[in-house]
Design an enzyme around this catalytic site. Structure first.
Site, mmCIF file in Angstrom:
data_model
loop_
_atom_site.group_PDB
_atom_site.id
_atom_site.type_symbol
_atom_site.label_atom_id
_atom_site.label_comp_id
_atom_site.label_asym_id
_atom_site.label_seq_id
_atom_site.Cartn_x
_atom_site.Cartn_y
_atom_site.Cartn_z
ATOM 1 N N ASP A 363 45.188 -21.693 51.656
ATOM 2 C CA ASP A 363 45.316 -20.264 50.325
ATOM 3 C C ASP A 363 45.562 -19.147 50.596
ATOM 4 O O ASP A 363 46.668 -19.326 51.463
ATOM 5 C CB ASP A 363 43.709 -20.208 49.379
ATOM 6 C CG ASP A 363 43.764 -19.732 47.729
ATOM 7 O OD1 ASP A 363 44.515 -18.840 47.851
ATOM 8 O OD2 ASP A 363 44.140 -20.659 47.818
ATOM 9 N N ASP A 364 45.521 -18.162 49.954
ATOM 10 C CA ASP A 364 46.297 -17.256 50.008
ATOM 11 C C ASP A 364 46.294 -16.581 51.375
ATOM 12 O O ASP A 364 44.554 -16.566 52.178
ATOM 13 C CB ASP A 364 45.482 -16.310 49.127
ATOM 14 C CG ASP A 364 46.116 -15.195 49.255
ATOM 15 O OD1 ASP A 364 47.308 -14.092 50.259
ATOM 16 O OD2 ASP A 364 46.078 -13.539 48.027
ATOM 17 N N ARG A 440 45.573 -4.919 41.017
ATOM 18 C CA ARG A 440 45.141 -6.209 42.458
ATOM 19 C C ARG A 440 46.520 -5.446 43.894
ATOM 20 O O ARG A 440 46.176 -6.414 44.000
ATOM 21 C CB ARG A 440 44.391 -7.465 41.950
ATOM 22 C CG ARG A 440 44.285 -8.282 43.408
ATOM 23 C CD ARG A 440 44.780 -9.235 43.198
ATOM 24 N NE ARG A 440 44.125 -9.868 44.270
ATOM 25 C CZ ARG A 440 44.113 -11.245 44.481
ATOM 26 N NH1 ARG A 440 45.616 -12.149 44.614
ATOM 27 N NH2 ARG A 440 43.420 -11.952 45.866
ATOM 28 N N SER A 524 45.948 -18.248 37.345
ATOM 29 C CA SER A 524 46.056 -16.908 36.721
ATOM 30 C C SER A 524 44.858 -16.600 38.185
ATOM 31 O O SER A 524 44.590 -16.155 36.067
ATOM 32 C CB SER A 524 46.892 -16.645 35.770
ATOM 33 O OG SER A 524 46.870 -15.637 35.288
ATOM 34 N N GLY A 526 42.967 -17.843 38.498
ATOM 35 C CA GLY A 526 41.737 -18.678 37.330
ATOM 36 C C GLY A 526 42.587 -18.593 36.159
ATOM 37 O O GLY A 526 43.254 -19.630 36.166
ATOM 38 N N ASP A 531 47.383 -23.213 30.049
ATOM 39 C CA ASP A 531 47.977 -23.453 27.969
ATOM 40 C C ASP A 531 49.124 -24.872 28.174
ATOM 41 O O ASP A 531 49.513 -25.241 29.647
ATOM 42 C CB ASP A 531 49.097 -22.072 27.872
ATOM 43 C CG ASP A 531 49.820 -21.402 28.829
ATOM 44 O OD1 ASP A 531 50.841 -22.377 28.407
ATOM 45 O OD2 ASP A 531 49.400 -20.813 28.957
ATOM 46 N N ASP A 545 38.393 -18.488 38.163
ATOM 47 C CA ASP A 545 37.573 -17.921 39.401
ATOM 48 C C ASP A 545 36.210 -17.764 39.497
ATOM 49 O O ASP A 545 35.393 -18.260 40.703
ATOM 50 C CB ASP A 545 38.225 -16.740 39.642
ATOM 51 C CG ASP A 545 39.339 -16.624 39.986
ATOM 52 O OD1 ASP A 545 40.185 -17.679 40.595
ATOM 53 O OD2 ASP A 545 40.128 -15.990 40.407
ATOM 54 N N GLU A 611 23.226 -31.770 53.551
ATOM 55 C CA GLU A 611 24.348 -31.996 52.717
ATOM 56 C C GLU A 611 25.147 -32.158 52.855
ATOM 57 O O GLU A 611 25.879 -33.207 52.295
ATOM 58 C CB GLU A 611 24.631 -30.006 53.216
ATOM 59 C CG GLU A 611 23.633 -29.269 52.280
ATOM 60 C CD GLU A 611 23.166 -27.645 52.424
ATOM 61 O OE1 GLU A 611 23.202 -26.733 51.314
ATOM 62 O OE2 GLU A 611 23.373 -27.060 53.709
HETATM 63 C C1 DGJ Z 1 43.096 -16.289 42.603
HETATM 64 C C2 DGJ Z 1 42.982 -17.156 42.827
HETATM 65 O O1 DGJ Z 1 42.337 -18.442 41.480
HETATM 66 C C3 DGJ Z 1 41.938 -18.003 43.747
HETATM 67 O O2 DGJ Z 1 41.118 -18.750 44.058
HETATM 68 C C4 DGJ Z 1 42.985 -16.661 44.484
HETATM 69 O O3 DGJ Z 1 43.773 -18.414 45.655
HETATM 70 C C5 DGJ Z 1 43.201 -16.272 45.447
HETATM 71 N N1 DGJ Z 1 43.427 -15.717 43.897
HETATM 72 C C6 DGJ Z 1 44.084 -16.136 46.025
HETATM 73 O O4 DGJ Z 1 44.780 -14.352 46.116
#
Ligand code: DGJ
Length: 732
Positions: A363-364, A440, A524, A526, A531, A545, A611
């Site tokens: 991810d980011d 942000r 976006s 989440g 759409d 999210d 787990e």
């Molecule tokens: C928003 C996303 O919905 C998250 O899952 C994650 O990827 C962050 N951005 C990363 O900045």
């Protein structure tokens, strides 16, 4: 034939519905019917009352009984004396807003033509198109109303194209995609509204005289309102009663207005938000709107949902990803946030591989100098120092563990603290005389600018060509608050919001065509852009999210009214949940995430052996059942506000069914919860071949009718959030 024309009446028929309209004595398109197939010409219902304070149309002269203000119409416009909400508005060079579209002719064809530059329902299912030619003879403006009839899917796709054949410049001030007029009846409006991390909460309200607006002016379809809604009879339930759906294939600012007029008639108008729109039509130029999908069900919401699921699975998502079970992923976001290096990612992949997980999604934070959310967006160059080597080297370490690799990116954004911003501050959307409006800590790139599109394509293409990437998570983490682009002249600045969308769709089209094997997931923050427009390119979207299982059941429930589970990405995350602090059991989190494109998003190294054993079991269970989840029919078994949430999947041939859900709360001195199943063959016999609990239904062979009418007793639950699952197979 699903399109027929007889004595001025057009009839469109689908498997279970009929849509009808006619041209009248003044060549106005009068709406007659949308509903069950009556096999009749419904024009006998047209009434011409003299209604005070309702103006007559020009050619009606002194005839007080002909007013467009009281008529049901196909595409009402501003300027004909219809004083309700309308679909189209045009401004002439003298500053007048006046439009009058009358019927000129029609054509019909097999199949359909694509809408240039926009998403649409592909002709993957059989369809026929009716094109109604309209004309404003004063303005010399033509319009074509398109009706694409998907007979088997019970869907009619509508949009309009305006063509300026005059020698003067005309300005389109509003160009709704479709208008649906319904007769006077008491109805409810159901919207899917919310906010970040609380998307698509079902709201059912009674329609009273006046206008309700469901809209987004955020530059995205938004977390706040989804571009899809239902008009339902007062008594309509999940399985009984009439309801209409309207869903827009557009990912930018939109407006859906629903008006109950003073006579009790209902009008719904849907399309691009007119507050953020204008289009200059020079002589010879044309404009085509996005598409709206209409559907009607006389068997409640369940059937309506099945119609839309069928449409999205067959005609919206790219053919290569239709009904294809997805890999199980592990995403590092909630495990590490920005705090990772190559070794940490490889270690997560190692842990995940041992549990049967198929793919790691980074991810980011892997690019530029990105170590927090205030930097580096736009600098799509790998941070090799952070990863301890090149991206491809990291991918090879992941591959060595038997896993595929996916990557996060947020192409539409720019950070002020970035190399890109130093080089191209003019690429950020802002109003020159004012400061930037931040969100942000980031700004939006101007995707109406072809140079920006080119830069983004070059960067993404290089990343995808130089590295073995199987999956892209395409994020978009802020709304758009300032619309000005130096690329366009002053009189075209109101075109920029739609030109942004055209630029985005052009980029999506180009990159997905150049890399057809890559699965793109939309996101976006989440579900801020969940759409049909995005699903045309991204077969799945990060639903929210909010990964808290309890909240997710509500979010996924609301989402399921228009969107299939194959489109909903859902992960098991850590507890206490990072968004709500709630603690739910691992089995609950697993069950909820399994109703979607499944994965994990937590630090696996922090889990106990017990787990991990449970996760290995969940992954195995999901892999076994995912053909049913992705290819079967989805049924909601409970409503949104119950203390339990259950759903099920039934294979198309009704041979196999998977029932799943959670009891969130158990009351003392109560009987067992009972769940009535759906979608089975009532005359067939079913045996339970897998259950996560003890119940008489688990050991007996029962008829489909018994399971649907009588139902199954669930486990005695104790405490909170007990997940339960049952798998049934038809006895041959
Ligand atoms: C928003 C996303 O919905 C998250 O899952 C994650 O990827 C962050 N951005 C990363 O900045």
């Amino acid at each position: 034939m699903s399109i027929a024309f007889d004595q001025g009446v057009f009839t469109l028929t689908t498997k279970n519905t009929m849509y009808q309209f006619m041209t009248d004595r003044y060549h106005v398109l009068i709406h007659l019917w949308y509903g069950k197939n009556t096999h009749c010409d419904m024009s006998y219902l047209v009434d011409y009352p003299d209604v005070a304070f309702s103006p007559s149309v020009f050619d009606a002269g002194r005839d007080r009984t002909y007013s467009l203000d009281t008529r049901l119409q196909e595409y009402p416009v501003q300027g004909t004396g219809d004083l309700r909400i309308v679909g189209g508005k045009v401004k002439t060079p003298d500053g007048c807003s006046s439009l009058d579209l009358r019927f000129e002719g029609f054509s019909a064809e097999k199949g359909r033509a694509p809408i240039e530059g926009l998403p649409y329902a592909r002709a993957e299912a059989e369809c026929e198109t009716l094109i109604i030619h309209l004309r404003d003879s004063v303005l010399d403006l033509n319009a074509k109303l398109y009706y694409v009839v998907f007979e088997e899917l019970d869907i009619i796709a509508r949009h309009i194209r305006f063509e300026n054949s005059s020698d003067q410049t005309l300005i389109l001030e509003q160009a709704a995609s479709a208008v649906l007029d319904l007769p006077n009846e008491d109805m409810d409006l159901i919207s899917f509204s919310g906010r970040h991390a609380q998307e698509r909460q079902l709201i059912r309200r009674s329609l009273e005289q006046g206008t309700v607006s469901l809209d987004s002016k955020r530059g995205t379809s938004s977390h706040q309102q989804n571009p899809a809604f239902i008009l339902a009879g007062k008594d309509t339930t999940e399985t009984c009663g009439s309801c209409y759906g309207m869903m827009l294939a557009y990912s930018g600012s939109f407006q859906a207005l629903v008006e109950k007029d003073p006579l009790g008639q209902i009008r719904a108008v849907m399309g691009i938000h007119p507050d953020l729109f204008e289009w200059v039509l020079e002589p010879g130029q044309s404009f085509e709107t996005p598409e709206v999908f209409l559907s009607f069900s006389s068997r409640g919401f369940e059937q309506l949902s099945h119609n839309y699921h069928g449409l999205i699975n067959t005609c919206i998502v790219p053919a290569r990803f239709q009904n294809t079970p997805r890999d199980v992923v592990i995403n590092n976001w909630e495990a590490t946030y920005f705090d990772f290096d190559g070794d940490k990612i490889a270690a997560i992949a190692g842990e995940a591989a041992a549990l049967g997980i198929d793919m790691l999604v980074l991810d980011d934070g892997w690019f530029g100098s990105r170590n927090n959310d205030s930097q580096a967006l736009g600098d799509w160059f790998v941070n090799e120092e952070k990863l301890g080597g090149s991206l491809q080297q990291l991918i090879e370490r992941i591959h060595a563990k038997g896993m595929k690799f996916g990557l996060w990116i947020e192409p539409e954004m720019i950070s002020e603290e970035s190399r890109l911003y130093q080089e191209h501050p003019e690429w950020a959307l802002s109003i020159p005389a004012r400061g930037c409006i931040r969100c942000r800590y980031q700004l939006n790139l101007d995707l109406s600018n072809p140079d920006v599109q080119e830069y983004l394509f070059e960067r993404m293409d290089a990343l995808l060509s130089e590295n073995e990437i199987d999956y892209i998570k395409w994020d978009m983490n802020r709304p758009i608050a300032q619309w000005y682009s130096p690329c366009w002249p002053a009189d075209r600045q109101k075109e920029v919001p739609h030109r942004y969308m055209l630029g985005l769709y052009a980029l999506l089209n180009r990159i997905t065509q150049a890399h057809p094997g890559v699965l793109f997931e939309g996101c976006s923050g989440g579900g801020g852009r969940f759409d049909a427009g995005m699903l045309f390119y991204h077969p799945q979207i990060w639903t929210s999210d909010n990964t808290d299982a309890h909240d997710r059941t509500r979010i996924q429930y609301g989402t399921s009214f228009f969107y299939p589970v194959s489109a909903m990405s859902a992960h098991v995350s850590a507890v206490p949940n990072h968004q709500t602090g709630r603690v739910t059991s691992l089995s609950t989190r697993g069950a909820v995430a399994m109703a979607g494109s499944f994965g994990y998003e937590l630090d696996l190294s922090k889990l106990s052996g017990e787990e991990k054993r449970e996760i290995r079991e969940q992954v195995g269970w999901y892999k076994q059942l995912r053909p049913l989840i992705f290819q079967g029919d989805y049924y909601r078994l409970t409503g949104a506000d119950e203390n339990r949430s259950f759903w099920m999947f039934v294979s198309k041939d009704k041979r196999k069914a998977f029932v799943e859900g959670v009891v969130y709360e158990h009351k003392p001195t109560a009987l067992r919860h009972r769940i009535r199943l759906k979608g089975l063959d009532p005359d067939a016999w079913y045996r339970c071949i897998g259950a996560s609990f003890e119940s008489p239904a688990v050991h007996q062979i029962l008829s489909g009718e018994a399971l649907m009418s009588g139902g199954c007793l669930l486990d005695y639950s104790w405490g909170y959030d007990k997940a339960m699952a049952l798998v049934f197979e038809k006895v041959e």
